[in-house]
Design an enzyme around this catalytic site. Structure first.
Site, short mmCIF file in Angstrom:
data_model
loop_
_atom_site.label_atom_id
_atom_site.label_comp_id
_atom_site.label_asym_id
_atom_site.label_seq_id
_atom_site.Cartn_x
_atom_site.Cartn_y
_atom_site.Cartn_z
N HIS A 1 -10.32 2.06 -1.54
CA HIS A 1 -10.58 1.66 -0.16
C HIS A 1 -11.32 0.33 -0.19
CE1 HIS A 1 -10.53 3.74 3.99
NE2 HIS A 1 -9.33 3.63 3.50
N HIS B 1 0.82 -1.21 0.00
CA HIS B 1 0.00 0.00 0.00
C HIS B 1 0.86 1.26 0.00
CE1 HIS B 1 -4.03 1.66 0.53
NE2 HIS B 1 -3.48 2.60 1.26
#
Lengths: 740, 230
Positions: free
Chosen positions: A98, A51
C-alpha cells in the site's frame, strides 16, 4: 498493430485518467470491434492497470516455482495462497503493498493496507492469526520521513489492534531512496481446515451476488490506476481511502459465520478497482458471466454515476455469491452482525460482465478481455551503474580506532536498533497464539489443539538488491528461510511483494527480472515455492526510483511448538559459536553505510552452503542441543551476539576469528549462511559432532557470562550497549539527537 | 460451575478468554451474545477485552448500553463474580458498575507489553487465594488505561479497600517507570464496594499457560473457581 487513422480516440487527459496508452485503447477497440463507452473505458483501465493486470510483470512472474507437495492453492488462483501444515490444517497467506496511498496519507494508507490484506485472507474462509509489516522510509533525519514513519506505524496499530489480529513481525529499514516513496507492505497469515477453503468464484448461473459491508462512496476512485503511475506526490489526494477497523471486524466475523451456513457459493473481497475487479475476477474463476445493477448498490454519496459506483474503492466491503434460494439465510447472518447487505446482481450464463442502472445497459464487456491485460516484455540488459557501485576497495577505508564506540554507533543506528518502541504499539498477543513474540528472528505462532507451531517473518535487503539484483533477490529468500530456521521451523513456502521503480526504465526492468531470477534460484534450492504475491511498480518520486525492494514473507513449520528456539543467551558458562564459514565482507554491509557512508560492493550467496547451515541449525534445535540461535546478518557478528546478549540479559566474552586481517571486517562484515548459536558446555561436543557430520563448519568463539560485551577488541558494559540499542530507533523517530 | 464470556460487536479477546477458562482451566464456558436478556445459571461473568463498537464515542460507552448489561447488573446484585478485563473494565466503568473513568494513556500511544502489578487486597473472589503484596506479571494491551476519579471517589476506594491491583516493579515497589499509562495512584484494577465486581487493565487470559510466557493469570481463575466451589 496499425490503428485506423480515422478512428476517434479520447483525448490524452481522458486516457491518462484511466491509465491506458493510445495503443491499449486501440487494442480494446479492436477486441470489442467498437468504441468502449466511458464506463467501459474506466473498467478496462482498472483491469489493465499494473496493479490489477500485472502487465509489465506477468511474464517474469511465471518464472517463480509455484507448486510443491504442501501447496494447496498456488499463485494467481485465489486471493491468497494456501499451504498444508499437517493435521488437516492450512495456512493461507499473502503480502500486499500500500505504498502509494501511504506516501500521501500515511496513517490511513497503512491502515487500509492492513484492512485489505486481512480481507484477502478471510475471503478464503481462513481466520487471520498474524499480521507482519515490511516498511521502508527515507532517512529519519528528514522531518517528512519521520512524519510518514510515525503515521504508518500509528495506522497499522490503530487498524490491527481494533480488528484484534496480532501484529507480530516485519521490518523497518531506512534509506534515502525512499524519501518520496515509502514502502508499506502488509502480510497476513490465516488458519483454516483444508475442507473449509473457500473459492472466490462466481459460479452457478442464477446465484445472487450480495454486496455487504460499508455503503459505497466516492472514495478511492482510481486507486489502482493511481498506484500504477509515477510520483504519488503529484497525484490526487481524493484517491486515498479511509478505513473503519470496527466494520472490518464485523465483516470478518460475519463472513466466517456465513460460511458455516453452507449457503455461500463464493466469497470475494473488494480491493483495488472495487466492484469492477471483484465481480470480474469472480466471474473468471467461475467460468461464468455476471450481471450487476448499480442502482441496487447502497450509496453514501448522492448522484453517484455508474462509473463511480463500479470504480469506488470504499473499504470494508465483500461480495458474497449465495446459492440461489439461500440468500435470506446468508443475509440473516450479516444482519445479526449489524451489517447491511444488498443483492446487486447475479451470476449469468455466458462470459460477459454486464452492468445496468435499473433497466438501462451501461456496460457490457467480455470477461476474458478484462482479465487478460496486454503484457509487455523488454530486453534484460545489465545497466552501467552496476560496474560503478560494485567496486569496493576495502584498503581505502580507515579502520576505526575505537571499535567499542563503533559498536555503540551501529547498535543505535535506525536499521539495527531495537524495534520495541514500534512493536509495543501493536497488540502482538491477541489471539493467544504468539509464543515467539516480536524481537526474535521470526514470530512463532502456536496452533491450538495441536503440538505444532508456525514461524513467520519478512525479509528483504534492498541495498543488496541494488548492488546485485540476482544475489540480492536470492539473499532475501535465504535470509527469510534462515530466520525461520533459527526458531527450529522448516521453511515451507513464501509470499512476496516486488517493490520496484518504473519497468519502462531499462535499469529497473533489469533489476526486476534479475531479482526474480535470484529469488527463483533460492526458492528452488530451499524448496520453498511462491504461493502468492503482489507487484508494486512505479515507486519513484522526482524521477528517482527506489532501490529494488523484493520483500519475502516466509512460512515455516515446527512439528513441536515446545521445541522452538529463541535468540537469547541463557546462562553463565554457555559456549557461543558460529555456524557456517562464509567469509564476512564489507560489500553492501550496514557498517559500510553507517560508518563509512558508502553503498558499494558485490554481495554474494552460495545456496548450497545456505541449505546446509539451515538444515544443521534445525537439526540441533530439534535435538534440543541449543540454548539460542540467531541469524548473523545486518551488522555482522558483533551485532548478532550483542542482540543475543540483550535478549538473555547477560554478557559475553568472545575471541575473534584470527583469519580476518581487519578487526572491523571480522566484527561487522556480513555474509549470508551464518548463524550465531549458544549451547551448554555439556552439549557442545554433540553440537560439534553433528556439525562435522553435516559438513558445516562451527567456530567456537567463547562463553556467555558477566555484564560486559567483550568481543575481540570490543569491551563495553552490557547496560550501556543495551541503552544505545534500545533507544536508537525511538530517538530517530522522535527527531532527537542521539545522546552520549 | 459455569462461566459466561460476553461477546459484544468488536470484542476481540472473547475467544482467548473462553480458551483460557474452558481449555486451560477446564471450566464449562459459554460465549454469550450481547443481546442476551438473562445470565441466570452462570457462576462467573467475564466482560472480555477488545474494541466493543469500535470504541467509537468513548471506550466502553456503547457496550454499556447493550441489553446484556441489565443481566450483568442483576448477576452482580446477586453476588455473582463479574470480571471486566481491559475493554471489559472500561465497560464496567461506563455502566456505573465500577466508579471512575479512563483517559488515554499518558504516553498517548497504545501499549502492549508485560507489566507487574501488586495485589492490594484479598477481598475479591479473584484475589482471595493470593496474598496482599504478591507481585503478578501480566501483559497489557490498551490505548486508554489511564484510570482517573475525583478525590471523593479515590478516598472511598482507599477507605473501602477497593483498589485490587497497583502497577509496580518486579519487587513490588511503586516506581514512576512501572506505571505504563499514568493511572492515578498506579491503579491497575479496582472492585465495587461489595467486592464481587472487579475490573483490571492487564489480561489474565494472556498469561494462563507456560507457552505464552507466564502463568500468573491462572491465580485469578484459580481463586474465583475456589470461591465458586466453596
Amino acid at each position: 498493430m496499425t490503428a485506423p487513422t480515422d478512428r476517434a480516440v479520447p483525448d490524452d487527459a481522458t486516457l491518462r485518467e484511466v491509465a491506458l496508452t493510445r495503443d491499449e485503447y486501440h487494442l480494446a477497440f479492436d477486441l470489442l470491434d467498437r468504441a468502449p463507452n466511458a464506463v467501459e473505458l474506466g473498467i478496462i483501465g482498472g483491469m489493465w492497470s499494473e496493479h490489477c493486470g500485472y502487465k509489465h510483470s506477468r511474464p517474469l512472474l511465471r518464472r517463480f516455482p509455484g507448486t510443491g507437495p504442501r501447496v494447496l492453492i498456488g499463485p494467481g488462483q485465489e486471493n491468497a495462497g494456501a499451504v498444508d501444515i499437517g493435521d488437516g490444517l492450512a495456512i493461507v497467506m499473502k503480502v500486499e503493498s500500500h505504498n502509494h496511498p501511504s506516501a500521501v496519507e500515511p496513517f490511513q494508507g497503512a491502515a487500509t493496507g492492513v484492512g485489505g490484506i486481512l480481507r484477502d485472507i478471510f475471503t478464503m474462509g481462513a481466520r487471520p492469526i498474524a499480521i507482519l509489516d515490511s516498511l521502508r522510509f527515507g532517512s529519519l533525519d528528514d522531518a517528512r520521513s519521520r512524519f510518514l514513519a510515525n503515521g504508518v506505524v500509528g495506522g497499522i496499530a490503530w487498524y490491527g489492534n481494533c480488528v484484534g489480529v496480532p501484529t507480530v513481525g516485519g521490518e523497518i529499514q531506512v534509506a534515502p531512496c525512499y524519501a518520496g516513496n515509502p514502502l508499506v507492505n502488509a502480510m497476513c497469515a490465516g488458519l483454516i481446515r483444508h475442507e473449509d477453503l473457500t473459492s472466490a468464484a462466481a459460479s452457478g448461473p442464477g446465484n445472487p451476488l450480495i454486496l455487504v459491508g460499508t455503503d459505497t462512496g466516492r472514495d478511492g476512485i482510481h486507486g489502482a490506476t493511481f498506484a500504477s503511475v509515477e510520483d504519488p506526490e503529484a497525484s490526487h489526494r481524493g484517491v486515498v481511502q479511509v478505513g473503519n477497523p470496527f466494520m472490518e471486524k464485523l465483516l470478518l466475523e460475519a463472513c466466517l459465520e456465513a460460511l458455516t451456513t453452507g449457503g455461500v457459493a463464493g466469497l470475494q473481497d473488494l480491493g483495488a478497482t472495487g466492484l469492477t475487479s471483484a465481480t470480474i475476477e469472480a466471474a473468471e474463476r467461475g467460468g461464468c458471466g455476471v450481471t450487476i445493477d448499480v442502482a441496487r448498490v447502497s450509496r453514501r454519496a448522492d448522484r453517484m454515476t455508474p462509473y463511480e459506483v463500479m470504480l469506488s474503492e470504499s473499504q470494508e466491503r465483500m461480495l458474497v455469491v449465495a446459492h440461489a434460494g439461500r440468500e435470506d439465510e446468508v443475509r440473516a447472518v450479516f444482519t445479526k452482525w449489524g451489517l447491511h447487505s444488498d443483492v446487486i446482481g447475479h451470476v449469468a450464463d455466458g462470459h460477459d460482465v454486464r452492468v445496468t442502472e435499473g433497466s438501462v445497459n451501461v456496460a457490457q464487456l467480455p470477461v476474458s478481455m478484462l482479465v487478460d491485460a496486454p503484457t509487455y516484455e523488454f530486453p534484460v540488459e545489465r545497466p552501467a551503474y552496476l560496474d560503478d557501485v560494485q567496486r569496493l576497495n576495502v584498503d581505502e577505508l580507515p579502520e576505526p580506532v575505537d571499535l567499542s564506540g563503533t559498536l555503540l554507533t551501529m547498535l543505535a543506528s535506525p536499521n539495527i536498533a531495537s524495534r520495541r518502541g514500534v512493536y509495543r504499539q501493536y497488540d502482538h498477543m491477541v489471539g493467544t497464539h504468539t509464543i515467539g513474540p516480536p524481537g526474535g528472528d521470526a514470530a512463532v505462532m502456536r496452533i491450538k489443539g495441536t503440538d505444532r507451531a508456525v514461524a513467520l517473518c519478512t525479509d528483504g535487503n534492498a541495498r543488496h538488491c541494488y548492488l546485485d539484483p540476482f544475489h540480492g533477490g536470492a539473499m532475501a529468500v535465504a535470509e527469510a528461510a534462515r530466520n525461520v530456521s533459527c526458531t527450529g521451523a522448516t521453511p515451507l513456502a513464501i509470499t512476496n511483494c516486488l517493490n520496484f521503480g518504473s519497468p519502462e526504465d531499462p535499469a529497473v526492468y533489469y533489476q526486476l527480472a534479475r531479482a526474480i531470477d535470484g529469488m527463483t534460484a533460492a526458492c528452488e534450492a530451499l524448496g520453498t515455492p511462491v504461493v502468492s504475491g503482489n507487484v508494486s511498480l512505479y515507486n519513484e518520486s522526482s524521477d528517482q526510483a527506489i532501490w529494488p525492494t523484493p520483500v519475502v514473507g516466509m512460512l515455516g513449520l515446527l512439528e513441536r511448538a515446545d521445541a522452538s528456539c529463541g535468540i537469547g543467551f541463557g546462562a553463565e558458562g554457555e559456549i557461543v559459536g558460529l555456524l557456517g564459514d562464509a567469509t564476512p565482507a564489507l560489500d553492501g554491509s550496514e557498517y559500510l553505510a553507517v560508518v563509512h557512508g558508502q553503498v558499494a560492493g558485490a554481495p554474494t550467496i552460495d545456496l548450497d552452503a545456505e541449505l546446509a547451515v539451515q538444515a544443521l541449525v534445525r537439526d540441533l534445535i530439534e535435538a534440543r542441543l541449543l540454548v539460542s540461535a540467531h541469524d548473523c546478518s545486518d551488522g555482522g557478528l558483533a551485532v548478532a551476539v550483542a542482540e543475543s546478549a540483550f535478549a538473555g540479559g547477560i554478557g559475553v566474552d568472545l575471541e575473534l576469528d584470527s583469519r580476518q586481517e581487519r578487526d572491523d571486517v571480522a566484527l561487522f562484515g556480513e555474509a549470508p549462511s551464518r548463524i550465531a548459536i549458544s549451547a551448554t558446555a555439556a552439549h557442545w561436543a554433540a553440537v560439534e559432532d553433528r556439525a562435522a557430520a553435516a559438513g558445516v563448519a562451527v567456530h567456537k568463539l567463547g562463553r556467555v557470562g558477566g555484564d560486559r560485551l567483550r568481543i575481540g577488541p570490543i569491551d563495553v558494559a552490557l547496560d550501556e550497549a543495551h541503552r544505545a540499542w534500545d533507544q536508537g530507533l525511538n530517538t530517530a523517530l522522535a527527531g532527537r539527537q542521539p545522546s552520549g | 460451575m459455569r462461566a459466561a464470556v460476553i461477546v459484544f460487536p468488536g470484542s476481540n479477546c472473547d475467544t482467548d478468554t473462553h480458551h483460557a477458562l474452558s481449555h486451560v482451566m477446564g471450566v464449562p464456558t459459554d460465549l454469550v451474545w450481547h443481546a442476551t436478556p438473562s445470565l441466570d445459571g452462570y457462576d462467573l461473568v467475564v466482560l472480555p477485552g477488545g474494541f466493543s463498537y469500535g470504541d467509537y464515542l468513548r471506550t466502553g460507552a456503547m457496550a454499556a448500553q447493550a441489553r446484556v448489561m441489565r443481566a450483568v447488573r442483576e448477576a452482580a446484585d446477586r453476588g455473582v463474580p463479574v470480571l471486566g478485563i481491559c475493554n471489559g473494565f472500561q465497560i464496567l466503568l461506563e455502566a456505573g458498575l465500577l466508579p471512575g473513568a479512563m483517559l488515554p494513556n499518558a504516553c498517548v500511544e497504545f501499549r502492549c507489553e508485560w507489566v507487574h502489578v501488586r495485589v492490594e487486597t484479598r477481598r475479591t473472589p479473584f484475589t482471595e487465594a493470593t496474598d496482599v503484596g504478591r507481585v503478578l506479571r501480566m501483559p497489557i494491551a490498551h490505548g486508554e488505561g489511564n484510570y482517573v476519579a475525583d478525590h471523593e471517589t479515590l478516598d472511598a476506594l482507599h477507605d473501602n479497600d477497593q483498589v485490587v491491583w497497583r502497577y509496580s516493579d518486579a519487587a513490588g515497589r511503586r516506581t514512576a517507570g512501572a506505571n505504563p499509562n499514568g493511572s492515578v495512584g498506579d491503579i491497575a484494577g479496582i472492585c465495587n464496594a461489595r467486592g464481587n465486581v472487579v475490573g483490571l487493565m492487564p489480561h489474565p487470559e494472556r498469561c494462563s499457560e507456560t507457552a505464552l510466557g507466564g502463568t500468573d493469570g491462572r491465580l485469578l481463575w484459580e481463586s474465583v473457581l475456589a470461591r465458586v466451589a466453596a
